[in-house]
Design a protein around this motif. Structure first.
Motif, PDB file in Angstrom:
ATOM      1  N   ASP A   9       0.818  -1.220   0.000  1.00 37.17           N
ATOM      2  CA  ASP A   9       0.000   0.000   0.000  1.00 37.17           C
ATOM      3  C   ASP A   9       0.851   1.270   0.000  1.00 37.17           C
ATOM      4  O   ASP A   9       0.667   2.143   0.847  1.00 37.17           O
ATOM      5  CB  ASP A   9      -0.979  -0.046   1.182  1.00 37.17           C
ATOM      6  CG  ASP A   9      -1.941  -1.223   1.059  1.00 37.17           C
ATOM      7  OD1 ASP A   9      -3.027  -1.044   0.495  1.00 37.17           O
ATOM      8  OD2 ASP A   9      -1.576  -2.354   1.476  1.00 37.17           O
ATOM      9  N   ASP A  51      -2.017  -1.888  -4.120  1.00 37.25           N
ATOM     10  CA  ASP A  51      -2.153  -0.436  -3.959  1.00 37.25           C
ATOM     11  C   ASP A  51      -0.783   0.238  -4.060  1.00 37.25           C
ATOM     12  O   ASP A  51      -0.411   1.075  -3.241  1.00 37.25           O
ATOM     13  CB  ASP A  51      -2.888  -0.069  -2.660  1.00 37.25           C
ATOM     14  CG  ASP A  51      -4.380  -0.370  -2.743  1.00 37.25           C
ATOM     15  OD1 ASP A  51      -4.844  -0.816  -3.815  1.00 37.25           O
ATOM     16  OD2 ASP A  51      -5.078  -0.155  -1.739  1.00 37.25           O
ATOM     17  N   ASN A  81      -6.968  -2.713  -5.001  1.00 39.96           N
ATOM     18  CA  ASN A  81      -8.124  -2.026  -5.580  1.00 39.96           C
ATOM     19  C   ASN A  81      -7.778  -0.700  -6.226  1.00 39.96           C
ATOM     20  O   ASN A  81      -8.431  -0.277  -7.164  1.00 39.96           O
ATOM     21  CB  ASN A  81      -9.204  -1.835  -4.510  1.00 39.96           C
ATOM     22  CG  ASN A  81      -8.668  -1.323  -3.196  1.00 39.96           C
ATOM     23  OD1 ASN A  81      -7.809  -1.973  -2.576  1.00 39.96           O
ATOM     24  ND2 ASN A  81      -9.143  -0.180  -2.748  1.00 39.96           N
ATOM     25  N   HIS A  82      -6.725  -0.027  -5.738  1.00 38.28           N
ATOM     26  CA  HIS A  82      -6.371   1.268  -6.333  1.00 38.28           C
ATOM     27  C   HIS A  82      -5.491   1.142  -7.566  1.00 38.28           C
ATOM     28  O   HIS A  82      -5.213   2.140  -8.226  1.00 38.28           O
ATOM     29  CB  HIS A  82      -5.675   2.159  -5.296  1.00 38.28           C
ATOM     30  CG  HIS A  82      -6.610   2.680  -4.248  1.00 38.28           C
ATOM     31  ND1 HIS A  82      -7.534   3.672  -4.504  1.00 38.28           N
ATOM     32  CD2 HIS A  82      -6.799   2.314  -2.962  1.00 38.28           C
ATOM     33  CE1 HIS A  82      -8.236   3.906  -3.410  1.00 38.28           C
ATOM     34  NE2 HIS A  82      -7.812   3.089  -2.461  1.00 38.28           N
ATOM     35  N   HIS A 150      -4.014  -9.113  -1.879  1.00 37.74           N
ATOM     36  CA  HIS A 150      -4.187  -7.758  -1.364  1.00 37.74           C
ATOM     37  C   HIS A 150      -5.245  -7.676  -0.268  1.00 37.74           C
ATOM     38  O   HIS A 150      -5.039  -7.066   0.772  1.00 37.74           O
ATOM     39  CB  HIS A 150      -4.563  -6.804  -2.504  1.00 37.74           C
ATOM     40  CG  HIS A 150      -4.767  -5.387  -2.048  1.00 37.74           C
ATOM     41  ND1 HIS A 150      -3.728  -4.603  -1.595  1.00 37.74           N
ATOM     42  CD2 HIS A 150      -5.878  -4.612  -1.936  1.00 37.74           C
ATOM     43  CE1 HIS A 150      -4.190  -3.411  -1.237  1.00 37.74           C
ATOM     44  NE2 HIS A 150      -5.489  -3.400  -1.431  1.00 37.74           N
ATOM     45  N   HIS A 189      -3.731  -3.957   2.203  1.00 31.45           N
ATOM     46  CA  HIS A 189      -5.066  -3.345   2.136  1.00 31.45           C
ATOM     47  C   HIS A 189      -5.547  -2.710   3.437  1.00 31.45           C
ATOM     48  O   HIS A 189      -6.164  -1.652   3.412  1.00 31.45           O
ATOM     49  CB  HIS A 189      -6.090  -4.390   1.665  1.00 31.45           C
ATOM     50  CG  HIS A 189      -7.454  -3.874   1.363  1.00 31.45           C
ATOM     51  ND1 HIS A 189      -7.684  -2.817   0.502  1.00 31.45           N
ATOM     52  CD2 HIS A 189      -8.687  -4.286   1.803  1.00 31.45           C
ATOM     53  CE1 HIS A 189      -9.001  -2.610   0.424  1.00 31.45           C
ATOM     54  NE2 HIS A 189      -9.621  -3.477   1.202  1.00 31.45           N
TER      55      HIS A 189
HETATM   56 FE   LIG Z   1      -6.390  -1.570  -0.822  1.00 30.04          FE
END
Ligand SMILES: [Fe+2]
Length: 250
Positions: A9, A51, A81-82, A150, A189
């Protein structure tokens, strides 16, 4: 023994001066990496669990590539997710980088699962990823497995964060439960450290190289903890020794 450095991240941006919630993520990533590389017991590989870049820019991935390539170690990346998976694939697929897939080293096999789900901050393992894991766990040439992804496959005890976990965690855990050789499940995450066990399998989450989330908070809240990372020592007998390290001031 295999020593891994987990970074997660990093949320880099195209510009090294960009800030996320007022925090310079590039600066903290550089500081974390420098501190980890100064450790007297160096890593043999780096795992980056999603991320990586916040603003879906090629420049962000290229700068990350530059910083990590300077370590001269194998680097295994999975998307969060990013991330922008197509950009990641075009920037982070050539050695020393590997995107997703797996890595057999000695009698260990590391499996890197892609839980990215377009349009969702939560994650999902598509059928092909679950099948790849199930097939991988059938191989005869590994005694011990560590699985990286993640999204958290178990609740963290934080309402908002558990609303964006791994949506089909039950399917993952069913496969894990069917094997006697999975030693660890490791994720990012959640921007916080945790260390638990489930049916003898080590469950580890790792702080972000930038800002941390406040554990056990029902609503989004930041923690005052510094940037962090995790060491993982994988022993030939299947034992995992692991600890989180935090960025020391200066
Ligand atoms: Fe995330």
């Amino acid at each position: 023994m295999l020593r891994l450095l987990q970074l997660t991240d990093s949320h880099l941006h195209a510009s090294p001066d960009a800030r996320m919630r007022g925090f310079n993520t590039d600066e903290s990533f550089r500081a974390v990496l420098a501190q980890a590389m100064r450790d007297p017991d160096p890593a043999e590989a780096i795992v980056v669990t999603g991320d990586l870049v916040q603003d879906e820019t090629r420049a962000g991935y290229e700068r990350l590539r530059e910083m990590l390539a300077a370590c001269e170690l194998p680097v295994f990346c999975i998307p969060g997710n990013h991330d922008a998976p197509e950009l990641m694939a075009s920037v982070l697929s050539a050695p020393p980088f590997q995107l997703n897939g797996d890595w057999q080293i000695g009698n260990w096999r590391l499996i890197f699962l892609n839980s990215y789900c377009r349009g969702d901050d939560g994650g999902r393992l598509p059928r092909e990823e679950l099948q790849r894991l199930a097939d991988g766990l059938q191989q005869e040439n590994a005694d011990h497995y560590a699985i990286f992804l993640h999204h958290q496959p178990v609740p963290m005890g934080s309402r908002w964060l558990d609303g964006v976990g791994l949506r089909n965690a039950d399917e993952l855990l069913e496969i894990v439960d069917g094997s006697s050789r999975v030693r660890g499940l490791v994720w990012g995450h959640v921007h916080q450290a945790s260390d638990r066990r489930r049916h003898g399998v080590r469950l580890l989450s790792t702080p972000s190289t930038c800002l941390q989330f406040l554990p056990n908070s029902d609503d989004f809240a930041l923690d005052s903890r510094p940037p962090g990372y995790r060491w993982l020592d994988l022993h030939a007998n299947g034992r995992i020794d692991s600890r989180v390290a935090w960025l020391e001031e200066n």
